[in-house]
Design a protein around this motif. Structure first.
Motif, PDB file in Angstrom:
ATOM      1  N   ASP A 149       0.843  -1.187   0.000  1.00 22.26           N
ATOM      2  CA  ASP A 149       0.000   0.000   0.000  1.00 22.26           C
ATOM      3  C   ASP A 149       0.883   1.243   0.000  1.00 22.26           C
ATOM      4  N   GLN A 150       0.763   2.064  -1.018  1.00 21.75           N
ATOM      5  CA  GLN A 150       1.571   3.286  -1.085  1.00 21.75           C
ATOM      6  C   GLN A 150       0.978   4.358  -0.168  1.00 21.75           C
ATOM      7  N   ASP A 151       1.777   4.840   0.768  1.00 26.98           N
ATOM      8  CA  ASP A 151       1.385   5.992   1.572  1.00 26.98           C
ATOM      9  C   ASP A 151       2.219   7.210   1.202  1.00 26.98           C
ATOM     10  N   SER A 152       2.938   7.078   0.100  1.00 27.77           N
ATOM     11  CA  SER A 152       3.574   8.217  -0.555  1.00 27.77           C
ATOM     12  C   SER A 152       3.630   7.826  -2.025  1.00 27.77           C
ATOM     13  N   HIS A 153       4.141   8.692  -2.880  1.00 33.27           N
ATOM     14  CA  HIS A 153       4.194   8.381  -4.309  1.00 33.27           C
ATOM     15  C   HIS A 153       5.365   7.437  -4.551  1.00 33.27           C
ATOM     16  N   GLY A 154       5.094   6.112  -4.516  1.00 31.55           N
ATOM     17  CA  GLY A 154       6.143   5.123  -4.767  1.00 31.55           C
ATOM     18  C   GLY A 154       6.715   4.481  -3.523  1.00 31.55           C
ATOM     19  N   GLY A 155       6.181   4.780  -2.337  1.00 34.41           N
ATOM     20  CA  GLY A 155       6.731   4.188  -1.113  1.00 34.41           C
ATOM     21  C   GLY A 155       5.770   4.302   0.054  1.00 34.41           C
ATOM     22  N   GLY A 156       6.354   4.405   1.250  1.00 31.69           N
ATOM     23  CA  GLY A 156       5.540   4.498   2.467  1.00 31.69           C
ATOM     24  C   GLY A 156       4.831   3.191   2.778  1.00 31.69           C
ATOM     25  N   PHE A 157       5.520   2.066   2.600  1.00 34.08           N
ATOM     26  CA  PHE A 157       4.896   0.757   2.779  1.00 34.08           C
ATOM     27  C   PHE A 157       4.872   0.338   4.245  1.00 34.08           C
ATOM     28  N   ASP A 158       3.887  -0.523   4.573  1.00 37.42           N
ATOM     29  CA  ASP A 158       3.722  -1.049   5.932  1.00 37.42           C
ATOM     30  C   ASP A 158       3.544  -2.565   5.816  1.00 37.42           C
ATOM     31  N   ALA A 159       4.418  -3.333   6.490  1.00 40.34           N
ATOM     32  CA  ALA A 159       4.367  -4.799   6.388  1.00 40.34           C
ATOM     33  C   ALA A 159       2.980  -5.336   6.754  1.00 40.34           C
ATOM     34  N   LYS A 160       2.291  -4.674   7.689  1.00 41.43           N
ATOM     35  CA  LYS A 160       0.973  -5.148   8.138  1.00 41.43           C
ATOM     36  C   LYS A 160      -0.126  -4.917   7.103  1.00 41.43           C
ATOM     37  N   GLN A 161       0.210  -4.238   5.999  1.00 35.21           N
ATOM     38  CA  GLN A 161      -0.744  -4.063   4.897  1.00 35.21           C
ATOM     39  C   GLN A 161      -0.258  -4.789   3.645  1.00 35.21           C
ATOM     40  N   SER A 162       0.823  -5.574   3.781  1.00 34.83           N
ATOM     41  CA  SER A 162       1.408  -6.217   2.601  1.00 34.83           C
ATOM     42  C   SER A 162       0.641  -7.475   2.239  1.00 34.83           C
ATOM     43  N   PHE A 163       0.724  -7.835   0.985  1.00 31.71           N
ATOM     44  CA  PHE A 163       0.028  -9.016   0.469  1.00 31.71           C
ATOM     45  C   PHE A 163       0.955 -10.222   0.521  1.00 31.71           C
ATOM     46  N   VAL A 164       0.425 -11.353   0.980  1.00 35.90           N
ATOM     47  CA  VAL A 164       1.137 -12.635   0.927  1.00 35.90           C
ATOM     48  C   VAL A 164       0.223 -13.606   0.201  1.00 35.90           C
ATOM     49  N   GLY A 165       0.682 -14.135  -0.931  1.00 36.72           N
ATOM     50  CA  GLY A 165      -0.154 -15.027  -1.736  1.00 36.72           C
ATOM     51  C   GLY A 165       0.296 -14.981  -3.184  1.00 36.72           C
ATOM     52  N   MET A 166      -0.623 -15.251  -4.072  1.00 33.88           N
ATOM     53  CA  MET A 166      -0.309 -15.256  -5.503  1.00 33.88           C
ATOM     54  C   MET A 166      -1.288 -14.361  -6.258  1.00 33.88           C
ATOM     55  N   MET A 167      -0.807 -13.852  -7.382  1.00 35.60           N
ATOM     56  CA  MET A 167      -1.623 -12.954  -8.199  1.00 35.60           C
ATOM     57  C   MET A 167      -1.357 -13.238  -9.671  1.00 35.60           C
ATOM     58  N   SER A 168      -2.395 -13.113 -10.489  1.00 36.12           N
ATOM     59  CA  SER A 168      -2.236 -13.444 -11.911  1.00 36.12           C
ATOM     60  C   SER A 168      -3.236 -12.654 -12.771  1.00 36.12           C
ATOM     61  N   ASP A 169      -3.015 -12.700 -14.067  1.00 39.24           N
ATOM     62  CA  ASP A 169      -3.979 -12.190 -15.068  1.00 39.24           C
ATOM     63  C   ASP A 169      -4.415 -10.749 -14.830  1.00 39.24           C
ATOM     64  N   LEU A 170      -3.473  -9.899 -14.513  1.00 41.84           N
ATOM     65  CA  LEU A 170      -3.815  -8.498 -14.250  1.00 41.84           C
ATOM     66  C   LEU A 170      -3.942  -7.702 -15.552  1.00 41.84           C
ATOM     67  N   HIS A 171      -5.058  -7.004 -15.670  1.00 37.86           N
ATOM     68  CA  HIS A 171      -5.276  -6.113 -16.822  1.00 37.86           C
ATOM     69  C   HIS A 171      -5.887  -4.813 -16.343  1.00 37.86           C
ATOM     70  N   MET A 172      -5.586  -3.757 -17.072  1.00 32.42           N
ATOM     71  CA  MET A 172      -6.186  -2.455 -16.744  1.00 32.42           C
ATOM     72  C   MET A 172      -6.587  -1.754 -18.035  1.00 32.42           C
TER      73      MET A 172
END
Ligand SMILES: *[C@@H]1O[C@H](CO)[C@@H](O)[C@H](O)[C@H]1NC(C)=O
Length: 220
Positions: A149-172
């Motif tokens: 989770d960005q809490d600044s432009h490109g950073g400001g991360f918090d381990a307690k908001q981080s994702f653990v798992g798998m991700m696929s097929d992303l489109h925008m």
């Protein structure tokens, strides 16, 4: 030296075809993420779709798009018992969607500046359509982080908001997909690939421990 630099720069710019692949986020950290790049700087409408798998019971960020004026320019966030989508820092909460741990989920979120409604789709089921932010576009240099989770432009991360798992097929996409197109994505059948981000031609950078692996199961 210059030649090497040119070579490195041009290699980094070659998009990868991630068809049949997934990103594995194996660990809770405040660093590991995938950074996606797009030259787009002005979005009047957005659709983001992806599939993910996790056994996390706490909250976490899945897709975090920041511009300098809005760190939550477009954010997919999983709360303990609900989903949240933020657009230009305005949050909508989606309750009661059928979510289970240790399963692949297909998710799409749509928003357009007019009339400013956001809607979430989970495994083919639509949510309520809710007002977030209208009138103005998502504007400025875009940084997208997967898994933090960005809490600044490109950073400001918090381990307690981080994702653990798998991700696929992303489109925008830079428009609102119709329910018919979303259904095709959910069924993984001949859907139009993203025109802003395309899983089959993805420009990205891995920071920290995130792995590219073969998808493990067929999606339904
Ligand atoms: C990516 O790979 C898949 C599977 O091999 C193929 O069908 C598709 O055409 C490729 N897409 C691009 C943009 O190269």
């Amino acid at each position: 030296m210059l030649l090497l630099l040119l070579l490195v720069t041009s290699c980094a710019a070659i998009p990868q075809n991630l068809s049949e692949k997934m990103f594995t986020f194996p660990q809770e950290t405040n660093t590991a993420h995938v950074r996606l790049t797009t030259s787009r700087q002005n979005l009047q409408a957005v659709t983001v779709c992806f599939r993910f798998f996790s056994d996390l019971k706490r909250e976490y960020a899945l897709f975090s798009l920041a511009v300098p004026s809005f760190y939550n320019g477009f954010l997919f966030y999983k709360n303990v018992n609900s989903f949240a989508v933020c657009v230009r820092n305005a949050e909508s909460i989606f309750e009661g969607l059928d979510f289970k741990l240790n399963k692949w989920h297909s998710v799409c979120g749509t928003w357009s500046a007019t009339p400013g409604l956001v809607q979430l789709w989970l495994n083919g089921e639509p949510s309520s359509r809710k007002f977030t932010s209208s009138g103005s576009s998502i504007n400025g240099p875009i940084i997208i982080a997967l898994g933090q989770d960005q809490d600044s432009h490109g950073g400001g991360f918090d381990a307690k908001q981080s994702f653990v798992g798998m991700m696929s097929d992303l489109h925008m996409w830079d428009y609102k997909l119709s329910p018919y197109e979303i259904r095709k994505y959910m069924n993984d059948r001949g859907y139009a690939k993203g025109n802003v981000l395309n899983w089959n031609s993805m420009d990205f950078q891995i920071i920290g421990r995130v792995l590219i692996e073969n998808k493990q199961i067929a999606f339904q």
